[in-house]
Design a protein around this motif. Sequence first.
Motif, PDB file in Angstrom:
ATOM      1  N   PHE A 185     -14.674  -6.439   5.995  1.00 26.27           N
ATOM      2  CA  PHE A 185     -14.032  -5.177   6.392  1.00 26.27           C
ATOM      3  C   PHE A 185     -14.761  -3.978   5.790  1.00 26.27           C
ATOM      4  CE2 PHE A 185      -9.792  -7.344   7.332  1.00 26.27           C
ATOM      5  CZ  PHE A 185      -9.813  -7.012   8.675  1.00 26.27           C
ATOM      6  N   SER A 186     -15.229  -4.126   4.557  1.00 22.81           N
ATOM      7  CA  SER A 186     -15.896  -3.003   3.882  1.00 22.81           C
ATOM      8  C   SER A 186     -17.245  -2.684   4.503  1.00 22.81           C
ATOM      9  CB  SER A 186     -16.072  -3.327   2.392  1.00 22.81           C
ATOM     10  OG  SER A 186     -17.056  -4.335   2.189  1.00 22.81           O
ATOM     11  N   ARG A 187     -17.769  -3.574   5.336  1.00 21.59           N
ATOM     12  CA  ARG A 187     -19.087  -3.372   5.935  1.00 21.59           C
ATOM     13  C   ARG A 187     -19.046  -3.046   7.426  1.00 21.59           C
ATOM     14  NH1 ARG A 187     -19.339  -5.587   1.460  1.00 21.59           N
ATOM     15  NH2 ARG A 187     -21.249  -5.647   0.198  1.00 21.59           N
ATOM     16  N   ILE A 188     -17.916  -3.204   8.034  1.00 28.33           N
ATOM     17  CA  ILE A 188     -17.800  -2.969   9.471  1.00 28.33           C
ATOM     18  C   ILE A 188     -17.357  -1.528   9.717  1.00 28.33           C
ATOM     19  CG2 ILE A 188     -16.536  -3.614  11.560  1.00 28.33           C
ATOM     20  CD1 ILE A 188     -16.314  -6.452  10.361  1.00 28.33           C
ATOM     21  N   GLN A 189     -18.166  -0.804  10.459  1.00 27.93           N
ATOM     22  CA  GLN A 189     -17.895   0.612  10.715  1.00 27.93           C
ATOM     23  C   GLN A 189     -16.926   0.772  11.885  1.00 27.93           C
ATOM     24  OE1 GLN A 189     -19.149   2.981   8.554  1.00 27.93           O
ATOM     25  NE2 GLN A 189     -19.729   1.096   7.495  1.00 27.93           N
ATOM     26  N   LEU A 190     -15.687   0.356  11.631  1.00 28.64           N
ATOM     27  CA  LEU A 190     -14.638   0.442  12.645  1.00 28.64           C
ATOM     28  C   LEU A 190     -13.306   0.489  11.896  1.00 28.64           C
ATOM     29  CD1 LEU A 190     -14.544   0.188  15.866  1.00 28.64           C
ATOM     30  CD2 LEU A 190     -13.695  -2.120  15.453  1.00 28.64           C
ATOM     31  N   PRO A 191     -12.348   1.291  12.346  1.00 31.21           N
ATOM     32  CA  PRO A 191     -11.054   1.308  11.665  1.00 31.21           C
ATOM     33  C   PRO A 191     -10.461  -0.098  11.571  1.00 31.21           C
ATOM     34  CG  PRO A 191     -11.183   3.092  13.261  1.00 31.21           C
ATOM     35  CD  PRO A 191     -12.389   2.242  13.486  1.00 31.21           C
ATOM     36  N   ASN A 192      -9.874  -0.432  10.419  1.00 29.03           N
ATOM     37  CA  ASN A 192      -9.252  -1.753  10.261  1.00 29.03           C
ATOM     38  C   ASN A 192      -7.801  -1.604   9.816  1.00 29.03           C
ATOM     39  OD1 ASN A 192      -9.060  -1.852   7.241  1.00 29.03           O
ATOM     40  ND2 ASN A 192     -11.299  -1.767   7.387  1.00 29.03           N
ATOM     41  N   HIS A 193      -7.132  -2.730   9.732  1.00 30.54           N
ATOM     42  CA  HIS A 193      -5.683  -2.728   9.507  1.00 30.54           C
ATOM     43  C   HIS A 193      -5.268  -2.523   8.058  1.00 30.54           C
ATOM     44  CE1 HIS A 193      -5.157  -7.273   8.390  1.00 30.54           C
ATOM     45  NE2 HIS A 193      -6.225  -6.754   7.838  1.00 30.54           N
ATOM     46  N   LEU A 194      -6.200  -2.488   7.119  1.00 30.93           N
ATOM     47  CA  LEU A 194      -5.842  -2.371   5.716  1.00 30.93           C
ATOM     48  C   LEU A 194      -5.185  -1.014   5.442  1.00 30.93           C
ATOM     49  CD1 LEU A 194      -9.014  -3.941   4.048  1.00 30.93           C
ATOM     50  CD2 LEU A 194      -6.823  -5.050   4.584  1.00 30.93           C
ATOM     51  N   ALA A 195      -4.020  -1.050   4.836  1.00 33.79           N
ATOM     52  CA  ALA A 195      -3.291   0.182   4.535  1.00 33.79           C
ATOM     53  C   ALA A 195      -3.906   0.855   3.313  1.00 33.79           C
ATOM     54  CB  ALA A 195      -1.820  -0.117   4.295  1.00 33.79           C
ATOM     55  N   GLY A 196      -3.888   2.141   3.303  1.00 33.62           N
ATOM     56  CA  GLY A 196      -4.487   2.882   2.201  1.00 33.62           C
ATOM     57  C   GLY A 196      -3.458   3.545   1.315  1.00 33.62           C
ATOM     58  N   GLU A 197      -3.703   4.809   1.010  1.00 32.92           N
ATOM     59  CA  GLU A 197      -2.830   5.556   0.109  1.00 32.92           C
ATOM     60  C   GLU A 197      -1.407   5.618   0.644  1.00 32.92           C
ATOM     61  OE1 GLU A 197      -2.737  10.017  -1.932  1.00 32.92           O
ATOM     62  OE2 GLU A 197      -4.524   9.293  -0.881  1.00 32.92           O
ATOM     63  N   GLY A 198      -0.451   5.436  -0.247  1.00 29.70           N
ATOM     64  CA  GLY A 198       0.955   5.501   0.134  1.00 29.70           C
ATOM     65  C   GLY A 198       1.563   4.176   0.518  1.00 29.70           C
ATOM     66  N   ALA A 199       0.744   3.123   0.557  1.00 26.02           N
ATOM     67  CA  ALA A 199       1.249   1.804   0.928  1.00 26.02           C
ATOM     68  C   ALA A 199       1.903   1.129  -0.278  1.00 26.02           C
ATOM     69  CB  ALA A 199       0.104   0.925   1.436  1.00 26.02           C
ATOM     70  N   PRO A 200       2.851   0.231  -0.035  1.00 24.58           N
ATOM     71  CA  PRO A 200       3.457  -0.512  -1.146  1.00 24.58           C
ATOM     72  C   PRO A 200       2.417  -1.394  -1.844  1.00 24.58           C
ATOM     73  CG  PRO A 200       4.716  -0.770   0.898  1.00 24.58           C
ATOM     74  CD  PRO A 200       3.425  -0.128   1.266  1.00 24.58           C
ATOM     75  N   GLU A 201       2.700  -1.765  -3.079  1.00 25.93           N
ATOM     76  CA  GLU A 201       1.814  -2.634  -3.836  1.00 25.93           C
ATOM     77  C   GLU A 201       1.951  -4.075  -3.371  1.00 25.93           C
ATOM     78  OE1 GLU A 201      -0.403  -1.912  -6.267  1.00 25.93           O
ATOM     79  OE2 GLU A 201      -0.039   0.237  -5.978  1.00 25.93           O
ATOM     80  N   VAL A 202       0.844  -4.819  -3.461  1.00 27.51           N
ATOM     81  CA  VAL A 202       0.885  -6.258  -3.203  1.00 27.51           C
ATOM     82  C   VAL A 202       1.564  -6.937  -4.395  1.00 27.51           C
ATOM     83  CG1 VAL A 202      -0.494  -8.351  -2.877  1.00 27.51           C
ATOM     84  CG2 VAL A 202      -1.204  -6.202  -1.809  1.00 27.51           C
ATOM     85  N   PRO A 203       2.550  -7.794  -4.182  1.00 29.15           N
ATOM     86  CA  PRO A 203       3.211  -8.468  -5.296  1.00 29.15           C
ATOM     87  C   PRO A 203       2.223  -9.263  -6.142  1.00 29.15           C
ATOM     88  CG  PRO A 203       4.457  -8.767  -3.274  1.00 29.15           C
ATOM     89  CD  PRO A 203       3.155  -8.144  -2.884  1.00 29.15           C
ATOM     90  N   GLU A 204       2.435  -9.260  -7.432  1.00 28.15           N
ATOM     91  CA  GLU A 204       1.528  -9.923  -8.364  1.00 28.15           C
ATOM     92  C   GLU A 204       1.360 -11.399  -8.040  1.00 28.15           C
ATOM     93  OE1 GLU A 204      -1.194 -10.405 -11.300  1.00 28.15           O
ATOM     94  OE2 GLU A 204      -0.316  -8.514 -10.592  1.00 28.15           O
TER      95      GLU A 204
END
Length: 307
Positions: free
Chosen positions: A69-88
Amino acid sequence: MTELSAPQELPGWTHTYSGKVRDLYVPADGDERFLLVVASNRVSAFDHVLEPPIPGKGALLTALSNWWFSRIQLPNHLAGEGAPEVPEAVADRAVVSKRLEMFPVECVVRGALTGSGFAEYERTGAVCGIDLPAGLQDGDLLDTPIYTPAYKAPLGEHDENITYEQSVELVGEKVASALRNASLKIFTEARELAAERGIVLADTKFEFGRDPESGELVLADEVLTSDSSRYWDADRFFDAGLTAKQRMSSFDKQIVRNWLSANWDRTGEPPALPDEIVTQTYERYLELYRRLTGQEPPFAPLAPSSL
């Protein structure tokens, strides 16, 4: 299909769906903008979820997908700022995703003729309506990658290979064209990168959705992992002294499929996987991650003795 065990309870999230290998959760507070996508350690073959799971598999697939995902120049589904935290409890094998309007098309790209594509070619001389030259053999590389979409069937049913024209009927010409173009572009660039690392990317599948707010096309689900793609070792693949089966030794759960085929007649429940098959499968996933990324995964890899 084998019945799944009860989903894991995660604070702040409510379980909503489990596939053969992934679990989905929604925020317990009702926020409809996000999903928690958890890659389990389950392994499936021949429409059965097998026992035991492959320890560390979910973390490896998540890490590899995020690397791509970090290398593909296309919008992806990963949520950014303001998203809930992933549970530990699932931090190494889960991502928070934006809610998307998913398209009912699985975007398959083939750079080699094998698997269900080769079976269809043997019957018809074509794959998903695309005519191919006569005389091709299982595993032959294609001069130009081909886009062979599938219809994403409802839960519990098999996906169905379709022609590009049928995908237009499902989503319209504009979206169908965008899906095809994006899929071929990503595949071509990924195949070139893999080749630099001594790996043949034979085929893969992508899933896309539409951002309900912006309307833009978004790459979703997993991407270019060993569960969604067929990768071969280049040195073995181009070794003329090996059989076709040996040349196409892949970095995925083919070890599992081969063992089941030799030890199960596909009636009743499948037998439990032996420890050595579990270990070998994990090691293939780990080797692919190391070779593609040139890095160690962002967590301590499991030692064979711990599997």
